[in-house]
Write a protein that holds these residues in place. Sequence first.
Motif, PDB file in Angstrom:
ATOM      1  N   UNK A 169       0.820  -1.199   0.000  1.00 10.06           N
ATOM      2  CA  UNK A 169       0.000   0.000   0.000  1.00 10.06           C
ATOM      3  C   UNK A 169       0.855   1.251   0.000  1.00 10.06           C
ATOM      4  N   UNK A 170       0.272   2.377  -0.375  1.00 11.68           N
ATOM      5  CA  UNK A 170      -1.130   2.544  -0.764  1.00 11.68           C
ATOM      6  C   UNK A 170      -1.343   2.248  -2.243  1.00 11.68           C
ATOM      7  N   UNK A 171      -2.588   1.965  -2.587  1.00  8.75           N
ATOM      8  CA  UNK A 171      -2.968   1.818  -3.985  1.00  8.75           C
ATOM      9  C   UNK A 171      -3.162   3.198  -4.607  1.00  8.75           C
ATOM     10  N   UNK A 172      -2.671   3.344  -5.847  1.00  7.10           N
ATOM     11  CA  UNK A 172      -2.831   4.613  -6.572  1.00  7.10           C
ATOM     12  C   UNK A 172      -3.682   4.325  -7.804  1.00  7.10           C
ATOM     13  N   UNK A 173      -4.966   4.661  -7.780  1.00  2.86           N
ATOM     14  CA  UNK A 173      -5.867   4.275  -8.861  1.00  2.86           C
ATOM     15  C   UNK A 173      -5.570   5.011 -10.160  1.00  2.86           C
ATOM     16  N   UNK A 174      -6.061   4.439 -11.240  1.00  6.94           N
ATOM     17  CA  UNK A 174      -5.940   5.073 -12.557  1.00  6.94           C
ATOM     18  C   UNK A 174      -7.249   5.753 -12.962  1.00  6.94           C
ATOM     19  N   UNK A 175      -8.062   6.089 -11.990  1.00  7.47           N
ATOM     20  CA  UNK A 175      -9.300   6.830 -12.214  1.00  7.47           C
ATOM     21  C   UNK A 175      -9.619   7.625 -10.958  1.00  7.47           C
ATOM     22  N   UNK A 176     -10.461   8.610 -11.099  1.00 14.64           N
ATOM     23  CA  UNK A 176     -10.867   9.400  -9.953  1.00 14.64           C
ATOM     24  C   UNK A 176     -11.814   8.620  -9.059  1.00 14.64           C
ATOM     25  N   UNK A 177     -11.485   8.489  -7.788  1.00 15.75           N
ATOM     26  CA  UNK A 177     -12.329   7.793  -6.814  1.00 15.75           C
ATOM     27  C   UNK A 177     -12.346   8.586  -5.522  1.00 15.75           C
ATOM     28  N   UNK A 178     -13.371   8.326  -4.704  1.00 17.67           N
ATOM     29  CA  UNK A 178     -13.468   9.008  -3.412  1.00 17.67           C
ATOM     30  C   UNK A 178     -12.767   8.237  -2.307  1.00 17.67           C
ATOM     31  N   UNK A 179     -12.544   6.943  -2.503  1.00 20.36           N
ATOM     32  CA  UNK A 179     -11.868   6.142  -1.500  1.00 20.36           C
ATOM     33  C   UNK A 179     -10.359   6.279  -1.652  1.00 20.36           C
ATOM     34  N   UNK A 180      -9.631   5.955  -0.602  1.00 20.73           N
ATOM     35  CA  UNK A 180      -8.180   6.025  -0.641  1.00 20.73           C
ATOM     36  C   UNK A 180      -7.643   6.697   0.603  1.00 20.73           C
ATOM     37  N   UNK A 181      -6.415   7.200   0.510  1.00 15.73           N
ATOM     38  CA  UNK A 181      -5.772   7.831   1.658  1.00 15.73           C
ATOM     39  C   UNK A 181      -5.074   9.108   1.219  1.00 15.73           C
ATOM     40  N   UNK A 182      -4.668   9.892   2.198  1.00 14.65           N
ATOM     41  CA  UNK A 182      -3.815  11.046   1.926  1.00 14.65           C
ATOM     42  C   UNK A 182      -2.358  10.605   1.993  1.00 14.65           C
ATOM     43  N   UNK A 183      -1.579  11.038   1.021  1.00 13.63           N
ATOM     44  CA  UNK A 183      -0.174  10.660   0.956  1.00 13.63           C
ATOM     45  C   UNK A 183       0.625  11.378   2.037  1.00 13.63           C
ATOM     46  N   UNK A 184       1.708  10.740   2.476  1.00 18.63           N
ATOM     47  CA  UNK A 184       2.554  11.293   3.522  1.00 18.63           C
ATOM     48  C   UNK A 184       3.992  11.413   3.030  1.00 18.63           C
ATOM     49  N   UNK A 185       4.736  12.324   3.614  1.00 18.42           N
ATOM     50  CA  UNK A 185       6.155  12.441   3.317  1.00 18.42           C
ATOM     51  C   UNK A 185       6.838  11.094   3.555  1.00 18.42           C
ATOM     52  N   UNK A 186       7.633  10.671   2.589  1.00 22.61           N
ATOM     53  CA  UNK A 186       8.362   9.419   2.727  1.00 22.61           C
ATOM     54  C   UNK A 186       7.687   8.237   2.084  1.00 22.61           C
ATOM     55  N   UNK A 187       6.412   8.359   1.704  1.00 21.63           N
ATOM     56  CA  UNK A 187       5.768   7.280   0.951  1.00 21.63           C
ATOM     57  C   UNK A 187       6.536   7.069  -0.355  1.00 21.63           C
ATOM     58  N   UNK A 188       6.750   5.812  -0.714  1.00 21.81           N
ATOM     59  CA  UNK A 188       7.417   5.492  -1.975  1.00 21.81           C
ATOM     60  C   UNK A 188       6.415   4.758  -2.852  1.00 21.81           C
ATOM     61  N   UNK A 189       6.156   5.309  -4.022  1.00 21.70           N
ATOM     62  CA  UNK A 189       5.084   4.842  -4.885  1.00 21.70           C
ATOM     63  C   UNK A 189       5.602   4.475  -6.266  1.00 21.70           C
ATOM     64  N   UNK A 190       5.035   3.428  -6.834  1.00 22.06           N
ATOM     65  CA  UNK A 190       5.202   3.140  -8.257  1.00 22.06           C
ATOM     66  C   UNK A 190       3.881   3.501  -8.919  1.00 22.06           C
ATOM     67  N   UNK A 191       3.879   4.600  -9.653  1.00 21.19           N
ATOM     68  CA  UNK A 191       2.661   5.109 -10.287  1.00 21.19           C
ATOM     69  C   UNK A 191       2.681   4.670 -11.739  1.00 21.19           C
ATOM     70  N   UNK A 192       1.618   3.965 -12.182  1.00 21.18           N
ATOM     71  CA  UNK A 192       1.665   3.349 -13.516  1.00 21.18           C
ATOM     72  C   UNK A 192       0.342   3.465 -14.261  1.00 21.18           C
ATOM     73  N   UNK A 193       0.135   4.583 -14.949  1.00 20.22           N
ATOM     74  CA  UNK A 193      -1.046   4.699 -15.803  1.00 20.22           C
ATOM     75  C   UNK A 193      -0.972   3.747 -16.995  1.00 20.22           C
ATOM     76  N   UNK A 194      -2.127   3.194 -17.356  1.00 26.23           N
ATOM     77  CA  UNK A 194      -2.302   2.412 -18.571  1.00 26.23           C
ATOM     78  C   UNK A 194      -3.366   3.098 -19.416  1.00 26.23           C
ATOM     79  N   UNK A 195      -3.125   3.177 -20.705  1.00 23.65           N
ATOM     80  CA  UNK A 195      -4.125   3.697 -21.644  1.00 23.65           C
ATOM     81  C   UNK A 195      -4.451   2.600 -22.641  1.00 23.65           C
ATOM     82  N   UNK A 196      -5.707   2.507 -23.047  1.00 20.99           N
ATOM     83  CA  UNK A 196      -6.114   1.432 -23.942  1.00 20.99           C
ATOM     84  C   UNK A 196      -7.115   1.921 -24.976  1.00 20.99           C
ATOM     85  N   UNK A 197      -7.113   1.242 -26.122  1.00 21.18           N
ATOM     86  CA  UNK A 197      -8.131   1.490 -27.138  1.00 21.18           C
ATOM     87  C   UNK A 197      -9.389   0.695 -26.847  1.00 21.18           C
TER      88      UNK A 197
END
Length: 301
Positions: A169-197
């Motif tokens: 965690x945390x999960x970083x969604x590829x769409x706008x959602x109301x669920x989730x968390x607020x990010x904190x200093x020191x969090x390390x994230x792999x952010x990976x958008x996918x686009x599709x036809x």
Amino acid sequence: MTDETLDDPRYEKYREAGDILSTVMNEASERVEVGASQLEVAEFAEERIRELGGECAFPVNISVDEEASHATPARDDDTEFGEEMVCLDVGVHVDGWIADAATTIDLTDTPDLVAAAEEALDAAVDTIAAGVHTGEVGRAIEDAVRGRGYTPILNLSGHGVDQYDAHTGPSVPNRGVDTGIELEVGDVLAVEPFATTGQGKVGEGNDAQIYELSGSGGRSVRNRQARQLLEDIEADFGQLPFAVRWLDDDRAEMLLRRLERQGVVEGHPVLKEDDGVLVSQAEHTLIVTEDGCEVTTEGIF
């Protein structure tokens, strides 16, 4: 927590892993061309990681066209690249601290699809800072992809990385959602958008060439050969994902299926969109700071 936290030695390991990954990704990407061997590209990248002082955080993923993730060549695979959309996803760790990044090499002449994922990643990087909600990051990703006329893959997301843990965690969604968390200093994230036809949803294929130890089930294995393989996996890979082709055992696939039935290992089938669809991906690993983020895999795009 403040930015002073980022002087902790583990963040230097994250940065070192990111530097190695950036070099390897650029070198490996140049080898992706029509007629080149998928296996040779994967093995080049994995060996280059070791030459530069890192270790593989997971097998090199080479996903083409409708494939989105978990595709890696099998042992003695003779598949060559065609006129395809090729997503190259690579992970490096230094003493367990991980960098994870992906890029898309377009052999189909569909540059806007590649740009959609890259622009979505840029939008995410521009949005991320301490106190920002992960749903807001997802909204920035979704807006960028849809702004190019494509669809984000809605059931895939970015994720945290921790020591010897490539997906936490945390999960970083590829769409706008109301669920989730607020990010904190020191969090390390792999952010990976996918686009599709396509429609923006992946399902599991039939083939699995990537496995990892399961968090459930005991380690009591009665079959001697399967028990020996399990001991080798625990010693060589720990909790990190591994490729079947990394195992020095001609019976590996059969023994892994036995271990999977016992709940000792878990296979990761290829995740794919519908046939005929194209998928692009862009990914960085980054460290959240008070007023933004630090990208550890800078220089890939």
